[in-house]
Design an enzyme around this catalytic site. Sequence first.
Site, PDB file in Angstrom:
ATOM      1  N   HIS A  72      52.152  99.448  47.608  1.00  0.00           N
ATOM      2  CA  HIS A  72      50.797  98.888  47.679  1.00  0.00           C
ATOM      3  C   HIS A  72      49.739  99.987  47.683  1.00  0.00           C
ATOM      4  O   HIS A  72      48.719  99.888  46.984  1.00  0.00           O
ATOM      5  CB  HIS A  72      50.646  98.013  48.922  1.00  0.00           C
ATOM      6  CG  HIS A  72      51.624  96.890  49.001  1.00  0.00           C
ATOM      7  ND1 HIS A  72      51.842  96.158  50.151  1.00  0.00           N
ATOM      8  CD2 HIS A  72      52.457  96.373  48.057  1.00  0.00           C
ATOM      9  CE1 HIS A  72      52.762  95.239  49.902  1.00  0.00           C
ATOM     10  NE2 HIS A  72      53.156  95.359  48.653  1.00  0.00           N
TER      11      HIS A  72
ATOM     12  N   HIS B  17      51.285  89.208  43.107  1.00  0.00           N
ATOM     13  CA  HIS B  17      51.818  90.275  43.960  1.00  0.00           C
ATOM     14  C   HIS B  17      52.933  91.038  43.251  1.00  0.00           C
ATOM     15  O   HIS B  17      53.048  92.262  43.410  1.00  0.00           O
ATOM     16  CB  HIS B  17      52.336  89.727  45.286  1.00  0.00           C
ATOM     17  CG  HIS B  17      52.762  90.830  46.222  1.00  0.00           C
ATOM     18  ND1 HIS B  17      51.869  91.562  46.957  1.00  0.00           N
ATOM     19  CD2 HIS B  17      53.979  91.361  46.477  1.00  0.00           C
ATOM     20  CE1 HIS B  17      52.498  92.483  47.639  1.00  0.00           C
ATOM     21  NE2 HIS B  17      53.792  92.380  47.366  1.00  0.00           N
TER      22      HIS B  17
ATOM     23  N   ASP C 246      53.076  95.070  42.747  1.00  0.00           N
ATOM     24  CA  ASP C 246      54.212  95.948  43.048  1.00  0.00           C
ATOM     25  C   ASP C 246      54.606  96.785  41.835  1.00  0.00           C
ATOM     26  O   ASP C 246      54.922  97.977  41.957  1.00  0.00           O
ATOM     27  CB  ASP C 246      55.420  95.118  43.483  1.00  0.00           C
ATOM     28  CG  ASP C 246      55.353  94.692  44.946  1.00  0.00           C
ATOM     29  OD1 ASP C 246      54.491  95.205  45.684  1.00  0.00           O
ATOM     30  OD2 ASP C 246      56.166  93.829  45.341  1.00  0.00           O
TER      31      ASP C 246
ATOM     32  N   HIS D  20      61.852  95.970  42.757  1.00  0.00           N
ATOM     33  CA  HIS D  20      61.769  97.432  42.864  1.00  0.00           C
ATOM     34  C   HIS D  20      62.949  98.138  42.201  1.00  0.00           C
ATOM     35  O   HIS D  20      62.772  99.180  41.564  1.00  0.00           O
ATOM     36  CB  HIS D  20      61.684  97.845  44.337  1.00  0.00           C
ATOM     37  CG  HIS D  20      60.507  97.267  45.048  1.00  0.00           C
ATOM     38  ND1 HIS D  20      59.208  97.567  44.700  1.00  0.00           N
ATOM     39  CD2 HIS D  20      60.429  96.391  46.085  1.00  0.00           C
ATOM     40  CE1 HIS D  20      58.380  96.911  45.506  1.00  0.00           C
ATOM     41  NE2 HIS D  20      59.093  96.194  46.343  1.00  0.00           N
TER      42      HIS D  20
END
EC number: 3.5.1.108
Length: 328
Positions: free
Chosen positions: A83, A242, A246, A269
Amino acid sequence: MTLHIDPYQYTLQKSVSCCGVGLHSGRTVNLSIKPAPEDSGIRFFRTDIQPTEPIQAHMDMVVDTRLATTIGNERIQVSTTEHLLAALKAFGIDNAEIELDSREVPIMDGSAEPFFQLIKSSGKKKQKSFKKILKITQPIHYDDGEKSISISPYNGFKVTGEICFDDTVIQNQKFSLDLSPENFGQEISKARTFGYVEQVEELWANGLALGSTLDNVIAIHWNRKSVLNEDGLRFDDEFIRHKVLDLVGDLSLLGCPILGHVNAYKTGHTEHFHFMKAIAASPHCWEVVEVQKNGSIPIQMNVSKNSQNKTGTFLPFLNNRDAQPAAA
């Protein structure tokens, strides 16, 4: 065709600080973002560990991609970096030193908005060195089962994300963003991290997510039709926004701005990390371009692929194309 951008590198105008809690430890974290020399990139410093040493915000330093992106080495790690890195990327900060006194970047409200506003309050300072940009010239793809991510040539930096859930509250969501400070601030900076309430309970039972509350996480109800947060969602499609946030933060670990259009489907991720590896391993599909003094990048040009400068630290994505996270 020519793309005009600001040719110079930037750092912060002044140091700024904040305090919050770590999402998993629940511990108070004090964090400062400070100006840094040109060509140094983004570096983290753990002030609670002595002697301290810089941890470069770079894909070679990724050690874990479970739940969040963690960078570091055997002695020092910094987790939940995405973030803050997204906010720095969006605001156009090339060089900064980040000091924190815990293992985690504070979660704040679960979005990048507090960091973005903090950086805006500092302003940015022009430096003497020119930007170097990773310009995609041919498509690059990474697939992992039904999850996929690719990048193709584009006159700017655009990110498109798509997710697909059975849950009524999420279902299929898709969102695209041409990255700029204005678009980032208006469209995705406020989008918060999310999870199923029973997953949070399981993490609590395992000594994780100790700092998570309805003030910093969207908790999806057991019935999958609503969220537990009293104020509801900030956007109808906050979940995919969101995810795009990311992705912007994770891809900043390539170490430089990107010219290309990223398309991601159901990724997280771990896929972002392996995608950066795929980019670094495909030098025939990109060029490293130093922006000209007038701010132009000719879209068709021959450029040197020498990305090393006098410090050897800027644009280090060529250093280790076989990097693996310690756990993913």
